[in-house]
Scaffold this motif. Structure first.
Motif, PDB file in Angstrom:
ATOM      1  N   ASP A   1     -26.970 -42.464 -53.457  1.00  0.00           N
ATOM      2  CA  ASP A   1     -27.352 -42.536 -54.859  1.00  0.00           C
ATOM      3  C   ASP A   1     -27.945 -43.914 -55.105  1.00  0.00           C
ATOM      4  OD1 ASP A   1     -26.865 -41.402 -57.803  1.00  0.00           O
ATOM      5  OD2 ASP A   1     -26.307 -43.520 -57.788  1.00  0.00           O
ATOM      6  N   VAL A   2     -29.169 -43.957 -55.630  1.00  0.00           N
ATOM      7  CA  VAL A   2     -29.883 -45.218 -55.779  1.00  0.00           C
ATOM      8  C   VAL A   2     -30.280 -45.416 -57.236  1.00  0.00           C
ATOM      9  CG1 VAL A   2     -31.895 -46.583 -55.092  1.00  0.00           C
ATOM     10  CG2 VAL A   2     -30.771 -45.096 -53.421  1.00  0.00           C
ATOM     11  N   LYS A   3     -29.918 -46.575 -57.766  1.00  0.00           N
ATOM     12  CA  LYS A   3     -30.390 -46.991 -59.078  1.00  0.00           C
ATOM     13  C   LYS A   3     -31.193 -48.277 -58.900  1.00  0.00           C
ATOM     14  CE  LYS A   3     -26.361 -45.227 -61.611  1.00  0.00           C
ATOM     15  NZ  LYS A   3     -25.176 -45.622 -62.415  1.00  0.00           N
ATOM     16  N   ILE A   4     -32.315 -48.348 -59.604  1.00  0.00           N
ATOM     17  CA  ILE A   4     -33.147 -49.554 -59.586  1.00  0.00           C
ATOM     18  C   ILE A   4     -33.359 -49.974 -61.031  1.00  0.00           C
ATOM     19  CG2 ILE A   4     -35.331 -50.578 -58.876  1.00  0.00           C
ATOM     20  CD1 ILE A   4     -35.509 -48.465 -56.702  1.00  0.00           C
ATOM     21  N   LYS A   5     -32.863 -51.175 -61.364  1.00  0.00           N
ATOM     22  CA  LYS A   5     -32.893 -51.657 -62.738  1.00  0.00           C
ATOM     23  C   LYS A   5     -33.740 -52.918 -62.849  1.00  0.00           C
ATOM     24  CE  LYS A   5     -28.253 -49.903 -63.855  1.00  0.00           C
ATOM     25  NZ  LYS A   5     -26.920 -50.253 -64.432  1.00  0.00           N
ATOM     26  N   LEU A   6     -34.222 -53.160 -64.054  1.00  0.00           N
ATOM     27  CA  LEU A   6     -34.954 -54.386 -64.340  1.00  0.00           C
ATOM     28  C   LEU A   6     -33.978 -55.548 -64.425  1.00  0.00           C
ATOM     29  CD1 LEU A   6     -37.484 -55.986 -65.214  1.00  0.00           C
ATOM     30  CD2 LEU A   6     -37.000 -55.273 -67.562  1.00  0.00           C
ATOM     31  N   LYS A   7     -34.319 -56.647 -63.742  1.00  0.00           N
ATOM     32  CA  LYS A   7     -33.533 -57.876 -63.805  1.00  0.00           C
ATOM     33  C   LYS A   7     -34.448 -58.986 -64.294  1.00  0.00           C
ATOM     34  CE  LYS A   7     -29.555 -59.971 -62.712  1.00  0.00           C
ATOM     35  NZ  LYS A   7     -28.244 -59.576 -63.286  1.00  0.00           N
ATOM     36  N   ARG A   8     -34.115 -59.543 -65.451  1.00  0.00           N
ATOM     37  CA  ARG A   8     -34.958 -60.570 -66.048  1.00  0.00           C
ATOM     38  C   ARG A   8     -34.117 -61.820 -66.293  1.00  0.00           C
ATOM     39  NH1 ARG A   8     -38.816 -58.334 -70.512  1.00  0.00           N
ATOM     40  NH2 ARG A   8     -39.925 -57.741 -68.602  1.00  0.00           N
ATOM     41  N   PHE A   9     -34.716 -62.981 -66.054  1.00  0.00           N
ATOM     42  CA  PHE A   9     -34.011 -64.256 -66.199  1.00  0.00           C
ATOM     43  C   PHE A   9     -34.718 -65.138 -67.217  1.00  0.00           C
ATOM     44  CE2 PHE A   9     -33.113 -62.936 -61.807  1.00  0.00           C
ATOM     45  CZ  PHE A   9     -31.721 -63.021 -61.786  1.00  0.00           C
ATOM     46  N   ALA A  10     -33.959 -66.044 -67.788  1.00  0.00           N
ATOM     47  CA  ALA A  10     -34.500 -67.118 -68.611  1.00  0.00           C
ATOM     48  C   ALA A  10     -33.950 -68.429 -68.069  1.00  0.00           C
ATOM     49  CB  ALA A  10     -34.114 -66.942 -70.075  1.00  0.00           C
ATOM     50  N   SER A  11     -34.744 -69.495 -68.181  1.00  0.00           N
ATOM     51  CA  SER A  11     -34.300 -70.780 -67.658  1.00  0.00           C
ATOM     52  C   SER A  11     -33.431 -71.498 -68.678  1.00  0.00           C
ATOM     53  CB  SER A  11     -35.506 -71.641 -67.298  1.00  0.00           C
ATOM     54  OG  SER A  11     -36.256 -71.940 -68.449  1.00  0.00           O
ATOM     55  N   VAL A  12     -32.372 -72.121 -68.150  1.00  0.00           N
ATOM     56  CA  VAL A  12     -31.508 -72.987 -68.957  1.00  0.00           C
ATOM     57  C   VAL A  12     -31.370 -74.276 -68.166  1.00  0.00           C
ATOM     58  CG1 VAL A  12     -29.267 -73.288 -70.031  1.00  0.00           C
ATOM     59  CG2 VAL A  12     -30.273 -70.996 -69.891  1.00  0.00           C
ATOM     60  N   GLY A  13     -32.192 -75.266 -68.504  1.00  0.00           N
ATOM     61  CA  GLY A  13     -32.242 -76.471 -67.691  1.00  0.00           C
ATOM     62  C   GLY A  13     -32.797 -76.139 -66.319  1.00  0.00           C
ATOM     63  N   THR A  14     -32.013 -76.424 -65.285  1.00  0.00           N
ATOM     64  CA  THR A  14     -32.434 -76.088 -63.928  1.00  0.00           C
ATOM     65  C   THR A  14     -31.726 -74.836 -63.417  1.00  0.00           C
ATOM     66  OG1 THR A  14     -30.745 -77.569 -63.018  1.00  0.00           O
ATOM     67  CG2 THR A  14     -32.949 -78.481 -63.361  1.00  0.00           C
ATOM     68  N   ASN A  15     -31.083 -74.083 -64.291  1.00  0.00           N
ATOM     69  CA  ASN A  15     -30.385 -72.867 -63.912  1.00  0.00           C
ATOM     70  C   ASN A  15     -31.019 -71.666 -64.604  1.00  0.00           C
ATOM     71  OD1 ASN A  15     -28.331 -74.146 -62.292  1.00  0.00           O
ATOM     72  ND2 ASN A  15     -27.446 -74.903 -64.206  1.00  0.00           N
ATOM     73  N   PHE A  16     -30.436 -70.488 -64.367  1.00  0.00           N
ATOM     74  CA  PHE A  16     -30.929 -69.257 -64.938  1.00  0.00           C
ATOM     75  C   PHE A  16     -29.815 -68.554 -65.698  1.00  0.00           C
ATOM     76  CE2 PHE A  16     -33.253 -69.903 -60.945  1.00  0.00           C
ATOM     77  CZ  PHE A  16     -34.563 -69.895 -61.406  1.00  0.00           C
TER      78      PHE A  16
ATOM     79  N   LYS B   1     -44.666 -50.097 -64.530  1.00  0.00           N
ATOM     80  CA  LYS B   1     -45.719 -50.950 -65.070  1.00  0.00           C
ATOM     81  C   LYS B   1     -45.143 -51.857 -66.160  1.00  0.00           C
ATOM     82  CE  LYS B   1     -49.384 -47.603 -64.090  1.00  0.00           C
ATOM     83  NZ  LYS B   1     -50.506 -46.796 -64.652  1.00  0.00           N
ATOM     84  N   LYS B   2     -46.020 -52.693 -66.747  1.00  0.00           N
ATOM     85  CA  LYS B   2     -45.668 -53.600 -67.838  1.00  0.00           C
ATOM     86  C   LYS B   2     -44.514 -54.520 -67.446  1.00  0.00           C
ATOM     87  CE  LYS B   2     -47.314 -50.527 -71.495  1.00  0.00           C
ATOM     88  NZ  LYS B   2     -46.990 -49.803 -72.741  1.00  0.00           N
ATOM     89  N   LEU B   3     -44.735 -55.252 -66.364  1.00  0.00           N
ATOM     90  CA  LEU B   3     -43.736 -56.183 -65.862  1.00  0.00           C
ATOM     91  C   LEU B   3     -44.244 -57.610 -65.987  1.00  0.00           C
ATOM     92  CD1 LEU B   3     -42.820 -54.250 -62.598  1.00  0.00           C
ATOM     93  CD2 LEU B   3     -41.445 -54.379 -64.669  1.00  0.00           C
ATOM     94  N   LEU B   4     -43.319 -58.545 -66.125  1.00  0.00           N
ATOM     95  CA  LEU B   4     -43.659 -59.962 -66.098  1.00  0.00           C
ATOM     96  C   LEU B   4     -43.710 -60.443 -64.650  1.00  0.00           C
ATOM     97  CD1 LEU B   4     -41.308 -61.283 -68.950  1.00  0.00           C
ATOM     98  CD2 LEU B   4     -43.699 -60.517 -69.140  1.00  0.00           C
ATOM     99  N   ARG B   5     -44.495 -61.489 -64.411  1.00  0.00           N
ATOM    100  CA  ARG B   5     -44.591 -62.004 -63.045  1.00  0.00           C
ATOM    101  C   ARG B   5     -43.246 -62.512 -62.533  1.00  0.00           C
ATOM    102  NH1 ARG B   5     -48.612 -60.579 -59.909  1.00  0.00           N
ATOM    103  NH2 ARG B   5     -48.313 -62.463 -58.689  1.00  0.00           N
ATOM    104  N   SER B   6     -42.364 -62.894 -63.441  1.00  0.00           N
ATOM    105  CA  SER B   6     -41.063 -63.427 -63.042  1.00  0.00           C
ATOM    106  C   SER B   6     -39.965 -62.369 -62.996  1.00  0.00           C
ATOM    107  CB  SER B   6     -40.651 -64.546 -64.004  1.00  0.00           C
ATOM    108  OG  SER B   6     -40.625 -64.070 -65.347  1.00  0.00           O
TER     109      SER B   6
END
Length: 288
Positions: free
Chosen positions: A58-73, A99-104
């Motif tokens: 069983d495979v799930k693939i989810k969007l993972k998005r980060f934001a920067s906080v100083g030098t961390n995420f 589709k409609k993804l950010l480069r990061s």
């Protein structure tokens, strides 16, 4: 069975983001691969999932998005699931790439509800100049999003190809006071991550001696070439080819007396191209 462990460190080249994100998949079973398929005059982008295990997963693939906080995420909640599929043993699913993804952006993979890693989400599209009637599939990645820095063109993905076309996706350094020439030497090896790769400079020596016709040289004057594939070296099931690239900078360096003397430096990179077994039609995905 040894666990296929493909991990690499990806440094996000954003000044405010000095941290590193580890990407790759750790799985005994799952292979993920991004390819573009030429259908007439158009290109379709697909995510291929292959289960090389003996039990369905069983495979799930989810969007993972980060934001920067100083030098961390920190995680940015999205609650977006791209795919939730069941992959039968020894089966290949072909899914329309999101589709409609950010480069990061990243994709987070779950196998039987267990997190098995992150992969970069966005990929480049091959330019029209790369397309050729002799080749149906195009990618600049090996399996599990290992970036090759080359465009690979393939006749087929569920049969051993007779040839593989490689075209550099970068510019070679021009000659300068310290550099006579930059070139790459490419060779295909049967086998995957457990293959023992040559030491730096080995391909250069063998190529210079003319002792191996399967080594291909690429440079500014010839940024693309067809790499021969040795027949009969892989079995009828799932297998891998290693694309081994030896980078050579042939130039000069200053010695202790501050005189320019000849110098060669070597680097290398690898990627893994899959050869899938012939596939029947599947309800959850189309045969490539």
């Amino acid at each position: 069975m040894k666990k296929l462990l493909l991990l690499l460190l990806l440094v996000l080249h954003v000044p405010a983001w000095g941290s590193q994100i580890v990407v790759g998949l750790t799985s005994d079973n799952l292979i993920s691969w991004s390819v573009w398929e030429r259908q007439g005059s158009t290109l379709k982008h697909y995510l291929l999932l292959y289960n090389k295990g003996t039990q369905e997963v069983d495979v799930k693939i989810k969007l993972k998005r980060f934001a920067s906080v100083g030098t961390n995420f920190k995680d940015v909640p999205t609650n977006r699931t791209f795919f939730h599929v069941t992959v039968p043993p020894h089966q290949l699913l072909q899914l329309k790439y999101p589709k409609k993804l950010l480069r990061s952006d990243y994709t987070e993979y779950f196998e039987n509800d267990k997190a098995i890693g992150l992969l970069p989400a966005t990929t480049d599209q091959p330019g029209k100049a790369l397309l050729n009637d002799s080749y149906r599939f195009y990618t600049d990645q090996g399996i599990n999003a290992r970036h090759l820095n080359y465009w690979v063109a393939l006749e087929s993905i569920d049969d051993l190809p007779n040839r593989i076309s490689l075209t550099a996706a970068h510019k070679f350094y021009p000659p300068s006071e310290m550099l006579k020439q930059e070139y790459h030497l490419v060779k295909l090896y049967p086998g995957g991550p457990n293959y023992r790769y040559p030491e730096g400079g080995t391909l250069d020596s063998v190529y210079a001696a003319g002792a191996d016709a399967s080594i291909v040289r690429l440079d500014a004057a010839r940024p693309g070439a067809v790499v021969p594939v040795s027949p009969g070296v892989v079995g009828p099931g799932f297998s891998l080819y290693t694309v081994y690239i030896e980078r050579v900078e042939d130039g000069y360096m200053y010695d202790e007396a501050k005189r320019l003397v000849p110098d060669k430096s070597f680097g290398s990179s690898i990627g893994f191209l899959p050869v899938f077994p012939k596939q029947p039609k599947q309800n959850g995905g189309a045969r490539p």
